[in-house]
Scaffold this motif. Sequence first.
Motif, mmCIF file in Angstrom:
data_model
loop_
_atom_site.group_PDB
_atom_site.id
_atom_site.type_symbol
_atom_site.label_atom_id
_atom_site.label_comp_id
_atom_site.label_asym_id
_atom_site.label_seq_id
_atom_site.Cartn_x
_atom_site.Cartn_y
_atom_site.Cartn_z
ATOM 1 N N ALA A 161 -22.810 -0.367 -3.326
ATOM 2 C CA ALA A 161 -22.419 0.850 -4.039
ATOM 3 C C ALA A 161 -23.386 1.192 -5.175
ATOM 4 C CB ALA A 161 -21.003 0.693 -4.594
ATOM 5 N N VAL A 162 -24.220 0.203 -5.560
ATOM 6 C CA VAL A 162 -25.111 0.428 -6.702
ATOM 7 C C VAL A 162 -26.363 1.175 -6.271
ATOM 8 C CG1 VAL A 162 -26.429 -0.696 -8.537
ATOM 9 C CG2 VAL A 162 -24.322 -1.734 -7.687
ATOM 10 N N ARG A 163 -26.684 2.258 -6.973
ATOM 11 C CA ARG A 163 -27.968 2.919 -6.743
ATOM 12 C C ARG A 163 -28.947 2.337 -7.732
ATOM 13 N NH1 ARG A 163 -29.307 8.638 -4.408
ATOM 14 N NH2 ARG A 163 -28.379 8.246 -2.381
ATOM 15 N N PRO B 166 -32.794 0.198 -20.194
ATOM 16 C CA PRO B 166 -31.919 -0.956 -20.451
ATOM 17 C C PRO B 166 -31.858 -1.885 -19.247
ATOM 18 C CG PRO B 166 -30.635 1.069 -20.172
ATOM 19 C CD PRO B 166 -32.066 1.464 -20.214
ATOM 20 N N ASN B 167 -31.298 -3.066 -19.469
ATOM 21 C CA ASN B 167 -31.117 -4.025 -18.394
ATOM 22 C C ASN B 167 -30.367 -3.403 -17.225
ATOM 23 O OD1 ASN B 167 -31.959 -6.611 -18.027
ATOM 24 N ND2 ASN B 167 -30.810 -7.357 -19.796
ATOM 25 N N GLY B 168 -30.851 -3.658 -16.010
ATOM 26 C CA GLY B 168 -30.173 -3.116 -14.835
ATOM 27 C C GLY B 168 -30.539 -1.682 -14.547
ATOM 28 N N ALA B 169 -31.557 -1.148 -15.246
ATOM 29 C CA ALA B 169 -31.944 0.249 -15.044
ATOM 30 C C ALA B 169 -32.661 0.438 -13.709
ATOM 31 C CB ALA B 169 -32.839 0.703 -16.188
ATOM 32 N N GLY B 170 -33.159 -0.653 -13.135
ATOM 33 C CA GLY B 170 -33.839 -0.540 -11.844
ATOM 34 C C GLY B 170 -35.340 -0.765 -11.939
ATOM 35 N N LYS B 171 -35.807 -1.278 -13.074
ATOM 36 C CA LYS B 171 -37.239 -1.452 -13.275
ATOM 37 C C LYS B 171 -37.819 -2.492 -12.306
ATOM 38 C CE LYS B 171 -36.642 -2.727 -17.583
ATOM 39 N NZ LYS B 171 -35.174 -2.769 -17.678
ATOM 40 N N SER B 172 -37.165 -3.659 -12.262
ATOM 41 C CA SER B 172 -37.689 -4.706 -11.372
ATOM 42 C C SER B 172 -37.574 -4.287 -9.924
ATOM 43 C CB SER B 172 -36.921 -6.005 -11.596
ATOM 44 O OG SER B 172 -37.178 -6.506 -12.877
ATOM 45 N N THR B 173 -36.492 -3.606 -9.577
ATOM 46 C CA THR B 173 -36.348 -3.150 -8.194
ATOM 47 C C THR B 173 -37.472 -2.199 -7.831
ATOM 48 O OG1 THR B 173 -33.961 -3.377 -8.414
ATOM 49 C CG2 THR B 173 -34.748 -2.083 -6.571
ATOM 50 N N LEU B 174 -37.848 -1.337 -8.773
ATOM 51 C CA LEU B 174 -38.952 -0.406 -8.524
ATOM 52 C C LEU B 174 -40.243 -1.176 -8.261
ATOM 53 C CD1 LEU B 174 -39.793 2.583 -8.461
ATOM 54 C CD2 LEU B 174 -40.364 2.384 -10.885
ATOM 55 N N PHE C 263 -44.162 -11.386 -11.946
ATOM 56 C CA PHE C 263 -42.713 -11.424 -11.775
ATOM 57 C C PHE C 263 -42.004 -11.566 -13.118
ATOM 58 C CE2 PHE C 263 -44.416 -12.652 -7.735
ATOM 59 C CZ PHE C 263 -43.539 -12.094 -6.813
ATOM 60 N N GLN C 264 -40.865 -10.867 -13.230
ATOM 61 C CA GLN C 264 -40.064 -11.044 -14.444
ATOM 62 C C GLN C 264 -39.610 -12.504 -14.529
ATOM 63 O OE1 GLN C 264 -36.653 -8.491 -14.690
ATOM 64 N NE2 GLN C 264 -35.982 -9.368 -16.624
ATOM 65 N N ILE C 265 -39.058 -12.992 -13.430
ATOM 66 C CA ILE C 265 -38.752 -14.419 -13.343
ATOM 67 C C ILE C 265 -39.936 -15.041 -12.622
ATOM 68 C CG2 ILE C 265 -37.186 -16.137 -12.410
ATOM 69 C CD1 ILE C 265 -35.094 -13.707 -12.545
HETATM 70 N N1 ADP Z 1 -31.020 -8.065 -4.334
HETATM 71 C C1 ADP Z 1 -30.059 -7.341 -4.975
HETATM 72 N N2 ADP Z 1 -28.818 -7.247 -4.456
HETATM 73 C C2 ADP Z 1 -27.865 -6.521 -5.069
HETATM 74 N N3 ADP Z 1 -28.050 -5.854 -6.202
HETATM 75 C C3 ADP Z 1 -29.255 -5.894 -6.792
HETATM 76 C C4 ADP Z 1 -30.324 -6.641 -6.201
HETATM 77 N N4 ADP Z 1 -31.422 -6.509 -6.993
HETATM 78 C C5 ADP Z 1 -31.049 -5.716 -8.016
HETATM 79 N N5 ADP Z 1 -29.756 -5.347 -7.893
HETATM 80 C C6 ADP Z 1 -29.023 -4.463 -8.793
HETATM 81 O O1 ADP Z 1 -29.809 -3.314 -8.992
HETATM 82 C C7 ADP Z 1 -29.742 -2.885 -10.342
HETATM 83 C C8 ADP Z 1 -31.104 -2.821 -10.939
HETATM 84 O O2 ADP Z 1 -31.602 -4.118 -11.167
HETATM 85 P P1 ADP Z 1 -33.056 -4.427 -11.708
HETATM 86 O O3 ADP Z 1 -34.024 -3.648 -10.912
HETATM 87 O O4 ADP Z 1 -33.233 -5.889 -11.726
HETATM 88 O O5 ADP Z 1 -32.996 -3.864 -13.196
HETATM 89 P P2 ADP Z 1 -33.961 -4.110 -14.427
HETATM 90 O O6 ADP Z 1 -35.187 -4.811 -13.946
HETATM 91 O O7 ADP Z 1 -34.244 -2.750 -14.920
HETATM 92 O O8 ADP Z 1 -33.211 -4.917 -15.427
HETATM 93 C C9 ADP Z 1 -28.809 -3.847 -11.056
HETATM 94 O O9 ADP Z 1 -27.526 -3.268 -11.069
HETATM 95 C C10 ADP Z 1 -28.825 -5.060 -10.176
HETATM 96 O O10 ADP Z 1 -27.617 -5.759 -10.260
#
Ligand code: ADP
Lengths: 339, 292, 270
Positions: C20-22, C42-50, C89-91
Amino acid sequence: MLEARLSSFLREGQRLQVSAAAVGAVALAVVLLLLPNWLSGYWLRITTSVLMFATLAQAWNIITGFTGYPAFGNTAFFGVGAYALAILVTKAGLGIPAAIVLAGLAAAAFCAVIGLPILRLQGHYFAIATLALSLFVREAAANLGWLTNGAIGIVLPTLASGSPEEITRPYYYLMLLVLVACCACTWWVSVSRFGYGLRSIKADEDAAACFGINTTLSKLVAWVLSAFFTGLAGAVWALWITFIDPQSAFNLAIAVKFSVMALLGGLGTVAGPVLGALLVEVLTQAIWGAFYAVHLAVLGLAIMLIVLLMPGGLMQLLRDRLATAKRLLATPSAKESWR
Amino acid sequence: MESFQFVVNGLMLGGIYAIVGAGFALVYGVMNVLNVAHGSFIMIGAYLTYWTVTLLGVDPFVTLPASAVALFAFGYLVQRTVISRVLHASIFMTFILTFGLDMFLINAGLVAWGGSYRAVRPSYADDVLIMGGLTIPYVRLVVLVAVVAVIALLLLFMSKTRLGIAIKATALEREAAQLAGVDVKQIDAITFGLSAALAGVAGGLLAVVLPFGPFMGVPLTGKAFTVAVLGGLGSMTGALYGGFVLAFAEIGGVIALGGEWADGIAFIILLVVLVLRPRGLLGKEFFAEVKV
Amino acid sequence: MSATVAPALDVRGVVKGFGAVRAVDGVSLAVRSGEVLGVVGPNGAGKSTLVNIISGLVKADAGEIAYRGVPIHRLSPDEVARLGVARTFQIVKPLRDLSVIENVMVGALFGRRQCRSTREARRIAEEALAQVQLGHRAEAECRKISTGETKKLDLARALAMDPDVLLLDEPLAGVGARESQTLIELIVGLAKSGKAILLVEHVVRVVWTISDRVAVLHHGAKIAEGPPKEVAADDQVMAAYLGERYIREVLQRPADDAEPGVSSDGDGGP
Ligand SMILES: Nc1ncnc2c1ncn2[C@@H]1O[C@H](COP(=O)(O)OP(=O)(O)O)[C@@H](O)[C@H]1O
Ligand SMILES: [Mg+2]
């Protein structure tokens, strides 16, 4: 001043180490080549078996020790190699050397085909899938009678006749050749660019991909190499025992044995699996001779004891000992060395 | 008729596999240990039932609680004295350790009880229940009831008791459980004991339906591993499902293709399930971690 | 820089959902050679996912990514890396069982450089370690180095890959103040030498001082983008997503006495 002297002493020591290693290698080669002249038929058979298991453990080391994929089902390639050889020799009438090489290639090709879907799995899931594969191939060998003679098995011609020593000798040299080739390949893996790729995959596959490593191809090649040498060992084994059937060629006990050897010796090192094979086989023979009725129990206890005493494996133990020795040498005041 | 027999046999075998696999999965989940000696615990359970029945003349099903207690104690001790010493080593080293234990136990069984096959035959072994034209061996029905009871008790224990919840918590997040005041070392030993107790009960049940010997455990360890992986390693409920999946696959394979290909079919199903669902039926990602 | 030249990295309309999370919701960004694009949120903004999506580790649900005009969003991570897009990597992901220098050699061997000889790779790795001032730890086992050192190691490996585009996911988190300064100078120098840098960072002031442009992500969407001063002046954005305090700190202190190591919400610290 003293430090300079000491460091030159250590450098000298290193040079000595290298030349000692070279001398040792030559001596080992001579001993291994002459060994059949000194051993009884009984010990020659055991030595040949050590060579075989060392090969299997080493081949397993390539995919499991270096790449981190626990391929317990490598027995599938052992059996495929054995069956390929038997079929090529008895049904196609091929010469022995060509049949051995082709058998190794057959195992490698089989691995290349099934490798891609199975290598998508990781950890225990990969391990159990390879086990299932091995058991499935066993069932297939038992049921494809037109090709494999089914449960009846295949009888192979002998290579030599005469005294027990003379009978075993050709298989000893064949196994030795396969082991040397396998160790050379593993050594290459341990120092090459390809090997760096494998070790990165073992550490973190996703990260490895981000560093530019084609992980899918690398692990497939690693497993195919492993299958090739496992298949070669299976082929020579089939020639050696002159009779194979599905139960013996796809025997999971073999997998258990070579993995125990590789693990006790030390995965991810070139010498570890060979030392492990030697240790376990000698231990098995000694215990078998001394405790016939309870040899399994004693061997079991011995294995438990080994794990409890050196949970990192033989090579780890040797490395730690060596590091301690070096540290003692390198710190003349020995202030912090004695703990 | 045939399909009814199929269902009864599938449920019975599946239940036994489920019990075997659940114990195996619990130990893996809590301790990251693959217990190769699990099959030999089953073997000990089978002999315990056999000898109690033979020497005391009691009903085999009555012996089950007693052998559960005996194997719990045995498992607890083995964990405390041996397994606990290598929990920090790689999973492969614990694998080899339990492999050594397995060799020891098999040999001990061989020396103590001989290599011949035995069977437990209660007085009603040949009785059948006739229900509307269907005949079911009475023994199988009792085994089925026992299996259901054991699984129900296990599920109740895991979800309703403090101890069960502590075991679950330790399996999910060891550190967090520790911070919450769980004595994880004690939980390790109890889990190992519980796993052995389940194996003991499974052994007693198997002794009633199949002939057995000291080596009976070897293939059963393989089944336990398979069932646990099918269910998603580390997930006890997953292993319960996995047991039934494997049993029906095996029996279905025999019916569909005849005896020869039965095992082959089971392995193909396992391979297909794994390739399609790389984490098992209910597995979570973190259960797949393996430290080489 | 002419507007007709394709940017080094061009991200268009990228979307990624987890259940459900975008996590990333229609983000478009462009980074040119010689430029630092700061990405905050902020944390969880989607930066690492990008960053994961650009590097090919995660496949986007929609959107396109081009490297110098060539689409890369269907490529695997190793193909992206070999083209010249390197990431940290962040981690951090040190490769265990390999020494520090061997970790960096992996970058030289398999990155865009595709070094064939391990000797040559070792030489390159030594240079990269010197750049991040980690030369003295070259032979250490990577499990024995500190968090800050693993961050530097991660960066050194990315440098050894000879990248054209660098994706840095919180490279300063866990690094001490003085060492941060070294890394900041290094990053600025890398941009000057012509690399395109996408810098995800929690240490807001650092982003503000060294970025040519800043993009703000929130709940996966880009809510502002522009030169740092302009974005900072966007009171609403800043008040809503970064907190009043940081705006004041950033705006009231001159850039040159900016002190690294201050984290926007404290979770970037060691
Ligand atoms: N592999 C994953 N499975 C499910 N949810 C994820 C996964 N990776 C990231 N998320 C969710 O996507 C959102 C963005 O996460 P992330 O990109 O790590 O944010 P940021 O790096 O900005 O702190 C968060 O709500 C996180 O919980
Ligand atoms: Mg992040």
